[in-house]
Design a protein around this motif. Structure first.
Motif, PDB file in Angstrom:
ATOM      1  N   LYS A  25       7.114   9.122  60.318  1.00 33.28           N
ATOM      2  CA  LYS A  25       6.376  10.188  59.624  1.00 33.28           C
ATOM      3  C   LYS A  25       5.852   9.590  58.323  1.00 33.28           C
ATOM      4  N   VAL A  26       4.671   8.973  58.477  1.00 27.89           N
ATOM      5  CA  VAL A  26       4.159   8.101  57.425  1.00 27.89           C
ATOM      6  C   VAL A  26       3.868   8.840  56.128  1.00 27.89           C
ATOM      7  N   SER A  27       3.315  10.054  56.225  1.00 28.25           N
ATOM      8  CA  SER A  27       2.969  10.730  54.969  1.00 28.25           C
ATOM      9  C   SER A  27       4.239  11.091  54.198  1.00 28.25           C
ATOM     10  N   LEU A  28       5.288  11.516  54.921  1.00 29.07           N
ATOM     11  CA  LEU A  28       6.564  11.811  54.243  1.00 29.07           C
ATOM     12  C   LEU A  28       7.122  10.535  53.605  1.00 29.07           C
ATOM     13  N   ALA A  29       7.059   9.447  54.363  1.00 25.69           N
ATOM     14  CA  ALA A  29       7.620   8.178  53.869  1.00 25.69           C
ATOM     15  C   ALA A  29       6.887   7.716  52.611  1.00 25.69           C
ATOM     16  N   LEU A  30       5.563   7.830  52.630  1.00 24.83           N
ATOM     17  CA  LEU A  30       4.788   7.346  51.482  1.00 24.83           C
ATOM     18  C   LEU A  30       5.019   8.227  50.253  1.00 24.83           C
ATOM     19  N   ARG A  31       5.286   9.507  50.506  1.00 22.05           N
ATOM     20  CA  ARG A  31       5.574  10.385  49.371  1.00 22.05           C
ATOM     21  C   ARG A  31       6.947  10.078  48.768  1.00 22.05           C
ATOM     22  N   ALA A  32       7.897   9.679  49.644  1.00 16.70           N
ATOM     23  CA  ALA A  32       9.272   9.456  49.178  1.00 16.70           C
ATOM     24  C   ALA A  32       9.450   8.091  48.511  1.00 16.70           C
ATOM     25  N   CYS A  33       8.526   7.176  48.765  1.00 12.48           N
ATOM     26  CA  CYS A  33       8.726   5.791  48.302  1.00 12.48           C
ATOM     27  C   CYS A  33       7.642   5.364  47.320  1.00 12.48           C
ATOM     28  N   GLN A  34       8.000   4.449  46.420  1.00 14.80           N
ATOM     29  CA  GLN A  34       7.017   3.966  45.441  1.00 14.80           C
ATOM     30  C   GLN A  34       6.073   2.941  46.057  1.00 14.80           C
ATOM     31  N   ARG A  35       6.611   2.138  46.980  1.00 14.89           N
ATOM     32  CA  ARG A  35       5.791   1.080  47.589  1.00 14.89           C
ATOM     33  C   ARG A  35       5.997   1.086  49.092  1.00 14.89           C
ATOM     34  N   ALA A  36       5.063   0.439  49.786  1.00 16.15           N
ATOM     35  CA  ALA A  36       5.171   0.412  51.251  1.00 16.15           C
ATOM     36  C   ALA A  36       4.658  -0.910  51.808  1.00 16.15           C
ATOM     37  N   TYR A  37       5.217  -1.273  52.951  1.00 19.53           N
ATOM     38  CA  TYR A  37       4.745  -2.410  53.739  1.00 19.53           C
ATOM     39  C   TYR A  37       4.319  -1.888  55.105  1.00 19.53           C
ATOM     40  N   VAL A  38       3.210  -2.429  55.605  1.00 26.06           N
ATOM     41  CA  VAL A  38       2.788  -2.102  56.970  1.00 26.06           C
ATOM     42  C   VAL A  38       3.108  -3.322  57.838  1.00 26.06           C
ATOM     43  N   LEU A  39       3.830  -3.059  58.926  1.00 31.75           N
ATOM     44  CA  LEU A  39       4.218  -4.128  59.845  1.00 31.75           C
ATOM     45  C   LEU A  39       3.492  -3.902  61.165  1.00 31.75           C
ATOM     46  N   GLU A  40       2.814  -4.942  61.644  1.00 33.07           N
ATOM     47  CA  GLU A  40       2.125  -4.849  62.938  1.00 33.07           C
ATOM     48  C   GLU A  40       2.373  -6.129  63.702  1.00 33.07           C
ATOM     49  N   ASN A  41       2.784  -5.979  64.962  1.00 31.55           N
ATOM     50  CA  ASN A  41       3.058  -7.157  65.799  1.00 31.55           C
ATOM     51  C   ASN A  41       3.947  -8.177  65.100  1.00 31.55           C
ATOM     52  N   GLY A  42       4.964  -7.688  64.408  1.00 28.94           N
ATOM     53  CA  GLY A  42       5.938  -8.602  63.802  1.00 28.94           C
ATOM     54  C   GLY A  42       5.476  -9.292  62.544  1.00 28.94           C
ATOM     55  N   ARG A  43       4.343  -8.820  61.976  1.00 29.58           N
ATOM     56  CA  ARG A  43       3.843  -9.436  60.736  1.00 29.58           C
ATOM     57  C   ARG A  43       3.475  -8.343  59.726  1.00 29.58           C
ATOM     58  N   VAL A  44       3.639  -8.652  58.442  1.00 26.89           N
ATOM     59  CA  VAL A  44       3.196  -7.714  57.404  1.00 26.89           C
ATOM     60  C   VAL A  44       1.681  -7.832  57.290  1.00 26.89           C
ATOM     61  N   THR A  45       0.980  -6.693  57.449  1.00 24.44           N
ATOM     62  CA  THR A  45      -0.482  -6.734  57.383  1.00 24.44           C
ATOM     63  C   THR A  45      -1.013  -6.111  56.093  1.00 24.44           C
TER      64      THR A  45
END
Ligand code: ATP
Length: 232
Positions: free
Chosen positions: A191-211
């Motif tokens: 639940k990305v919108s909840l996660a982004l609201r709860a956290c100061q920073r974020a990483y996006v992981l796709e196919n085993g790599r940070v994008t």
């Protein structure tokens, strides 16, 4: 608090992470988002020493890759796994006490008081078997059990999985309280919108790599993230 570089992790012969780097500063809440199968759970398992991994992981400056989970719990890192993995036939309170098994009796009871204070519902349900709790209560119990070890760094894997949005909101409110108490949080969440609201920073992981990574507001404003995860 946590510094990961060039992390590679494997399920048998299958490589799931390809050189992941990330940092979580003390007191921060950081979200890890990405599609199914991206490797988010694998990353948490690799940190906890539960899958084969290579690379560099520092916890409070100390190299920890390859240490067994029980040592990591004593060093202050704890995982609340996907689905909770509760002891279904044990009571709510006994599940909590198991979470505090690394503490001596006095500190365990103090931790119990703190966790049941943080989640009054768990105190009300103390004598009930975990299997009889509602979905939201089970997630609270999974969070509470992880907190019982008094971690400095709490790893959360999909704490809102399968929950009605209202209950997911309550779980996130609880995560906010945990973070406000000074616990550092690394949160995997669909639940990305909840996660982004709860956290100061974020990483996006796709196919085993940070994008992509950055402050949550910038990640939330990213065109690709908006299309893929925020359905905008
Ligand atoms: P989800 O949100 O669906 O949990 P995820 O981002 O957490 O996805 P992982 O569960 O870490 O992704 O999976 C990463 C990759 O590793 C996927 O390709 C998956 O198929 C593979 N994988 C995960 N667990 C195993 C396993 N036990 N054995 C073999 N391959 C696995």
């Amino acid at each position: 608090m946590l510094e990961v570089s060039d992390l590679r992790a494997y399920h048998g012969d299958i490589q799931a992470l390809w050189g992941v780097g990330l940092r979580v500063e003390r007191g921060e809440a950081v979200a890890l988002i990405g599609p199914n199968g991206a490797g988010k759970t694998t990353l948490l398992l690799a940190l906890m020493g539960l899958v084969r991994a290579e690379g560099r992981v520092l916890l409070a400056g100390r190299s920890i890759l390859g240490l067994p989970s029980r040592r990591l719990v004593r060093l202050g890192m704890c995982l609340a796994p996907e689905g909770g993995r509760l002891f279904a036939e044990m009571t709510c309170r006994d599940n909590l006490l198991v979470g505090g098994h690394v503490l001596d009796r006095r500190r365990r009871l103090a931790a119990l008081e703190r966790v049941e204070g943080l989640f009054p519902r768990l105190a009300q349900r103390a004598a009930q078997k975990a299997s009889t709790l509602s979905g939201g209560e089970r997630q609270m119990l999974a969070l509470g059990r992880a907190l019982m070890a008094q971690p400095a760094l709490l790893l959360l894997d999909e704490p809102s999985l399968g929950l009605h949005p209202l209950l997911a909101g309550q779980v996130f409110e609880a995560i906010g309280r945990i973070a406000a108490e000074g616990v550092t949080v690394l949160l995997v969440e669909q639940k990305v919108s909840l996660a982004l609201r709860a956290c100061q920073r974020a990483y996006v992981l796709e196919n085993g790599r940070v994008t992509l990574d950055g402050p949550s507001a910038l990640v939330a404003a990213d065109e690709g993230v908006r299309k893929a995860y925020l359905a905008l």
